[in-house]
Write a protein that holds these residues in place. Structure first.
Motif, PDB file in Angstrom:
ATOM      1  N   ALA A 393       0.897  -1.163   0.000  1.00 41.24           N
ATOM      2  CA  ALA A 393       0.000   0.000   0.000  1.00 41.24           C
ATOM      3  C   ALA A 393       0.929   1.205   0.000  1.00 41.24           C
ATOM      4  N   ALA A 394       1.592   1.403  -1.122  1.00 46.30           N
ATOM      5  CA  ALA A 394       2.646   2.421  -1.169  1.00 46.30           C
ATOM      6  C   ALA A 394       2.822   2.947  -2.583  1.00 46.30           C
ATOM      7  N   GLU A 395       3.374   4.156  -2.637  1.00 44.12           N
ATOM      8  CA  GLU A 395       3.764   4.693  -3.946  1.00 44.12           C
ATOM      9  C   GLU A 395       5.262   4.959  -3.934  1.00 44.12           C
ATOM     10  N   VAL A 396       5.921   4.598  -5.022  1.00 43.24           N
ATOM     11  CA  VAL A 396       7.330   4.916  -5.209  1.00 43.24           C
ATOM     12  C   VAL A 396       7.383   5.864  -6.397  1.00 43.24           C
ATOM     13  N   ARG A 397       8.003   7.029  -6.173  1.00 46.02           N
ATOM     14  CA  ARG A 397       7.979   8.056  -7.225  1.00 46.02           C
ATOM     15  C   ARG A 397       9.386   8.612  -7.436  1.00 46.02           C
ATOM     16  N   PHE A 398       9.783   8.754  -8.656  1.00 42.57           N
ATOM     17  CA  PHE A 398      11.114   9.308  -8.916  1.00 42.57           C
ATOM     18  C   PHE A 398      11.180   9.871 -10.325  1.00 42.57           C
ATOM     19  N   GLU A 399      12.228  10.650 -10.546  1.00 37.82           N
ATOM     20  CA  GLU A 399      12.530  11.145 -11.889  1.00 37.82           C
ATOM     21  C   GLU A 399      13.614  10.248 -12.457  1.00 37.82           C
ATOM     22  N   THR A 400      13.546   9.974 -13.729  1.00 37.86           N
ATOM     23  CA  THR A 400      14.621   9.197 -14.338  1.00 37.86           C
ATOM     24  C   THR A 400      14.805   9.673 -15.771  1.00 37.86           C
ATOM     25  N   THR A 401      15.811   9.125 -16.430  1.00 42.82           N
ATOM     26  CA  THR A 401      16.033   9.450 -17.844  1.00 42.82           C
ATOM     27  C   THR A 401      15.935   8.161 -18.637  1.00 42.82           C
ATOM     28  N   LEU A 402      15.833   8.295 -19.924  1.00 42.93           N
ATOM     29  CA  LEU A 402      15.659   7.112 -20.768  1.00 42.93           C
ATOM     30  C   LEU A 402      16.990   6.362 -20.903  1.00 42.93           C
ATOM     31  N   GLU A 403      17.254   5.482 -19.938  1.00 48.31           N
ATOM     32  CA  GLU A 403      18.429   4.598 -19.920  1.00 48.31           C
ATOM     33  C   GLU A 403      17.874   3.220 -19.602  1.00 48.31           C
ATOM     34  N   ASN A 491       2.406 -13.735  -1.770  1.00 49.53           N
ATOM     35  CA  ASN A 491       1.975 -14.427  -0.550  1.00 49.53           C
ATOM     36  C   ASN A 491       2.185 -13.582   0.698  1.00 49.53           C
ATOM     37  N   GLN A 492       3.145 -12.676   0.643  1.00 57.04           N
ATOM     38  CA  GLN A 492       3.351 -11.732   1.746  1.00 57.04           C
ATOM     39  C   GLN A 492       3.649 -10.377   1.108  1.00 57.04           C
ATOM     40  N   PRO A 493       3.437  -9.311   1.861  1.00 56.42           N
ATOM     41  CA  PRO A 493       3.733  -7.997   1.276  1.00 56.42           C
ATOM     42  C   PRO A 493       5.188  -7.903   0.794  1.00 56.42           C
ATOM     43  N   TYR A 494       5.386  -7.155  -0.270  1.00 57.74           N
ATOM     44  CA  TYR A 494       6.764  -6.853  -0.672  1.00 57.74           C
ATOM     45  C   TYR A 494       7.367  -5.921   0.372  1.00 57.74           C
ATOM     46  N   THR A 495       8.634  -6.163   0.693  1.00 56.59           N
ATOM     47  CA  THR A 495       9.292  -5.367   1.738  1.00 56.59           C
ATOM     48  C   THR A 495      10.509  -4.617   1.205  1.00 56.59           C
ATOM     49  N   HIS A 496      10.855  -4.848  -0.059  1.00 61.98           N
ATOM     50  CA  HIS A 496      12.037  -4.176  -0.610  1.00 61.98           C
ATOM     51  C   HIS A 496      11.743  -3.643  -2.005  1.00 61.98           C
ATOM     52  N   PHE A 497      12.313  -2.477  -2.256  1.00 57.56           N
ATOM     53  CA  PHE A 497      12.295  -1.925  -3.611  1.00 57.56           C
ATOM     54  C   PHE A 497      13.741  -1.799  -4.063  1.00 57.56           C
ATOM     55  N   PHE A 498      14.049  -2.361  -5.208  1.00 58.15           N
ATOM     56  CA  PHE A 498      15.396  -2.269  -5.762  1.00 58.15           C
ATOM     57  C   PHE A 498      15.363  -1.397  -7.001  1.00 58.15           C
ATOM     58  N   THR A 499      16.337  -0.497  -7.109  1.00 60.15           N
ATOM     59  CA  THR A 499      16.475   0.254  -8.354  1.00 60.15           C
ATOM     60  C   THR A 499      17.922   0.185  -8.818  1.00 60.15           C
ATOM     61  N   SER A 500      18.100   0.025 -10.102  1.00 61.76           N
ATOM     62  CA  SER A 500      19.459  -0.065 -10.642  1.00 61.76           C
ATOM     63  C   SER A 500      20.111   1.317 -10.741  1.00 61.76           C
ATOM     64  N   GLU A 501      19.325   2.359 -10.409  1.00 57.69           N
ATOM     65  CA  GLU A 501      19.829   3.722 -10.550  1.00 57.69           C
ATOM     66  C   GLU A 501      20.330   4.236  -9.206  1.00 57.69           C
ATOM     67  N   LYS A 502      21.583   4.697  -9.154  1.00 57.93           N
ATOM     68  CA  LYS A 502      22.103   5.233  -7.885  1.00 57.93           C
ATOM     69  C   LYS A 502      21.957   6.746  -7.895  1.00 57.93           C
ATOM     70  N   ASN A 503      20.915   7.199  -7.270  1.00 56.19           N
ATOM     71  CA  ASN A 503      20.681   8.643  -7.230  1.00 56.19           C
ATOM     72  C   ASN A 503      20.165   8.972  -5.842  1.00 56.19           C
ATOM     73  N   PRO A 504      20.978   9.722  -5.058  1.00 57.01           N
ATOM     74  CA  PRO A 504      20.599   9.973  -3.659  1.00 57.01           C
ATOM     75  C   PRO A 504      19.267  10.708  -3.517  1.00 57.01           C
ATOM     76  N   GLU A 505      18.859  11.425  -4.539  1.00 59.63           N
ATOM     77  CA  GLU A 505      17.580  12.152  -4.469  1.00 59.63           C
ATOM     78  C   GLU A 505      16.395  11.203  -4.645  1.00 59.63           C
ATOM     79  N   ASN A 506      16.669  10.031  -5.170  1.00 58.28           N
ATOM     80  CA  ASN A 506      15.591   9.123  -5.554  1.00 58.28           C
ATOM     81  C   ASN A 506      15.514   7.944  -4.628  1.00 58.28           C
ATOM     82  N   PRO A 507      14.403   7.293  -4.476  1.00 56.71           N
ATOM     83  CA  PRO A 507      13.079   7.740  -4.882  1.00 56.71           C
ATOM     84  C   PRO A 507      12.370   8.377  -3.690  1.00 56.71           C
ATOM     85  N   GLU A 508      11.207   8.944  -3.947  1.00 53.81           N
ATOM     86  CA  GLU A 508      10.326   9.321  -2.828  1.00 53.81           C
ATOM     87  C   GLU A 508       9.411   8.129  -2.596  1.00 53.81           C
ATOM     88  N   ILE A 509       9.209   7.795  -1.314  1.00 53.28           N
ATOM     89  CA  ILE A 509       8.311   6.673  -0.995  1.00 53.28           C
ATOM     90  C   ILE A 509       7.174   7.206  -0.130  1.00 53.28           C
TER      91      ILE A 509
END
Ligand code: FRU
Length: 516
Positions: A393-403, A491-509
């Motif tokens: 029950a969450a939103e993950v929001r970020f800016e990214t570029t086409l990579e 079967n259980q809530p997801y507890t981790h979000f992984f992103t291949s992008e290393k950007n300290p500003e990202n993401p907002e949760i």
């Protein structure tokens, strides 16, 4: 009380009656609301999407705003969690986010089941169904006669109307039904009616198997055929269903175009059900379009039969779809209710690289449910992982570029949802094959689902919003330019979000509050 007893007692209190009978007593919405405390906590129960208290639901119907409330009617079978004799269920909301359940609005009768349709406010009482100065709310729907259907004729789908003088609480069927008979088309259904300002008359859109038919009426009762569209246009992998037609301003200009929505099943881009759109012009009689390619409102597997609201207070074009797919809709692993609606979305039209594109993006009021949470990322192989106890029950929001990018949601049970952005091919891919329970139907996860993103910007960054409820994910790229909606059953809530992008500003949760 055990869970089963709670369920049984709630089923008894709700006391739904089905088929060709009217209910002995209409349960009040207050009684149903009380039951919400017992319901709406089940595994997979959407926490901020609309789902019926119990039993089977499909298409949204009768989307209309009147006297301060948004009505949501829906295809409903109150006796089972699979499709059956169709009724119209009913709920209302002041903000499109918090819903109050109402008694079943329309029951099947001697003319048949109550299939999909729309509702209008007959402000000038053109139908004569109003009384005492009250404008009636008029529902226009398809009667599907289950007794005639097996006889093999073409006369089992006709159009009927019903009216309400108490803003949707109680309904009377029109005595002269059907208002539009048919003995030509085997499939002849899903009327979308709206008031056409320019010609001061009602318009009705209907689908007839492989094409759209447009009718007009001065009074919602007598209908005249005007034109047809689409026998040789767009996608035809399946039957055409649930049409809608409306004008939209092209963003940043004074140009106005008309958008036609047509759901098809099967024949969607990722198998089974999906909704295509055409951008063109409507002269009050005929819809025309130069569009040559096939366009999809939403590339995900689970957004079908979506249509828009009539009569919105500020003219916004608001869309709701059924968050399922006929391929497996009746087999998803829920037991009390089956299926949910998409988040309500505001539609907009833009012109990019000479092409018109329809965008759909969550309504503004949805933001009131969001609360930012502080989550620190940890460097892991290939990217950064963010741990949070309830990505269901969450939103993950970020800016990214086409990579090339990879995003994943996963849990301790090793279940994961994989989302890939392929920059070279300009595609978004969703792999839900290991996302949780998938084996209830082979079509649920046999392919990786793909969205084509031809006009995603490559010269500047764009927004990504990933919105997860207990059994769904909605991904909005670049403010709704491209969208994917899919069901998920971890079967259980997801507890981790992984992103291949290393950007300290990202993401907002954001944590998302429940609405029930
Ligand atoms: C779309 C649809 C409509 C029909 C309704 C019946 O999902 O098949 O065409 O009116 O569902 O429930």
């Amino acid at each position: 009380m055990t869970r089963i007893k709670l369920l049984l007692s709630s089923i008894m209190v709700l006391g739904f009656v089905s088929c060709k009978q009217e209910p002995p007593k209409k349960e009040t919405s207050a009684e149903i609301t009380m039951e919400n405390n017992l319901l709406y906590n089940e595994q997979y129960r959407p926490q901020f999407h609309f789902s019926p208290p119990e039993k089977w639901m499909n298409d949204p119907n009768g989307l209309v705003y009147h006297q301060g409330v948004y009505h949501l009617f829906y295809q409903y079978y109150p006796d089972d969690i699979v499709w059956g004799p169709m009724h119209w269920g009913h709920a209302v909301s002041e903000d499109l986010i918090h819903w109050q359940h109402k008694p079943v609005a329309l029951y099947p009768d001697d003319l048949g089941y109550i299939f999909s349709g729309s509702a209008v406010v007959d402000t000038d009482n053109t139908s004569g169904l109003g009384s005492g100065g009250k404008a009636p709310l008029v529902a226009v729907f398809t009667y599907h006669d289950p007794e005639k259907e097996p006889l093999g004729g073409n006369d089992h789908q006709t159009q009927g109307i019903a009216y309400s003088l108490d803003n949707g609480d109680t309904w009377e069927k029109y005595q002269g039904n059907p208002v539009l008979a048919n003995d030509t088309f085997k499939d002849f259904r899903d009327p979308k009616v709206y008031w056409d300002e320019d010609s001061a008359r009602w318009m009705m859109l209907l689908v007839a198997g492989d094409h759209l038919r447009i009718y007009s009426s001065p009074d919602l009762i007598n209908w005249t055929y005007l034109s047809e569209f689409g026998r040789d246009r767009g996608a035809h992998g399946g039957v055409w269903e649930c049409p809608d037609l409306f004008p939209l301003k092209v963003e940043g200009s004074d140009e106005e175009k008309w958008v036609l929505l047509i759901s098809i099943n099967p024949g969607g881009p990722n198998g089974g059900s999906a909704t295509q759109y055409f951008v063109g012009d409507f002269d009050g009689t005929t819809f025309t379009s130069d569009q040559e390619d096939i366009r999809w409102v939403d590339w995900g597997a689970d957004n079908y039969a979506g249509v828009t609201y009539n009569n919105t207070p500020d003219g916004d074009r608001i869309f709701i779809g059924w968050m399922s797919n006929w391929n497996y809709a009746q087999a998803t692993p829920t037991t009390v209710w089956r299926s949910a609606m998409t988040l309500p979305r505001t539609l907009a039209l833009q012109k990019v690289n000479g092409q018109y594109e329809l965008k759909n993006y969550p309504v503004e009021s949805f933001r009131s449910l969001l609360k930012p949470v502080e989550v620190k990322g940890k460097d892991v192989t290939g990217g950064v992982a963010y741990e949070y106890e309830n990505f269901n029950a969450a939103e993950v929001r970020f800016e990214t570029t086409l990579e090339n990018r990879e995003w994943r949601f996963y849990n301790e049970a090793g279940e994961e949802l994989r989302i890939l952005l392929d920059a070279g091919k300009k595609e978004l891919l969703i792999d839900r094959s290991a996302s949780g329970r998938v084996s209830f139907d082979p079509s649920f996860s046999e392919t990786v689902h793909k969205a084509l993103l031809p006009n995603l910007p490559d010269e500047h960054s764009f927004e990504v919003r990933i919105i997860l409820d207990a059994s769904s994910v909605e991904i909005f790229l670049n403010k709704g330019q491209y969208v994917m909606t899919e069901q998920l059953f971890p079967n259980q809530p997801y507890t981790h979000f992984f992103t291949s992008e290393k950007n300290p500003e990202n993401p907002e949760i954001f944590e998302i509050s429940r609405v029930w």
